[in-house]
Design an enzyme around this catalytic site. Sequence first.
Site: not given
Length: 234
Positions: A61-63
């Site tokens: 997942l993106d940050r």
Amino acid sequence: MPGSCQILYEDNHLLGIVKPVNIPVQEDATGDADLLTLLKEDVKRRYDKPGNVYMGLVHRLDRPVGGAMVFAKTSKAASRLSESVRSRSFRKVYLTVVHGRLPAQNGRLRNILLKNAKTNTVTVVREGTPGGKEAILDYTVLGFTEGFSLVKVDLLTGRSHQIRVQLAHAGCPLYGDQKYGASVNKPGQQIALWSSLVGFPHPVTKQEVELISLPPRQYPWDLWSEELQERALR
């Protein structure tokens, strides 16, 4: 648990958790504490394990994005989950809030995406562009209010920044997305993208496992009821 990280599922093979927002999944250039390291430390502490703890990363997942994630506690589980991802028997469903309205209540977006590693940005390019990769998602609009749409996204491919880029390209950038919707968002807004359901065959028992996580009850998520969001995932 690290950063009040909620456990959704755990056995000898898997660890399913709710990823907190703004923590990188794995070590990056910032040097900030990352989820993979924190989970290893937590398992080591909770089970009093000597030596290094194995924790396999099978999806990302993106940050700035939070929600359901699964990690493998053995290399065999990691290998089988990775195969599920490749064969598309690994299901990833997101909820997101976007600006404006999509062209239909239900639809499929298919684009060719090209990543620029230097700038960490992704753009939609023409078919046949060298390095371009196919990106496909299905969407369902669950509601519209105050100029925003609540959208359920079934991710069929796992490209970098895929949901953010494809929806912005369709004219509906995500709420809070500074990278792909800077013209309509304000600095400091939290991106409204949440990993709401992760489903896959258990790597050992083969029984279907579903990890479900609803977005936090804060703006803009609270423009719609929790019941509506929950119902959409069934």
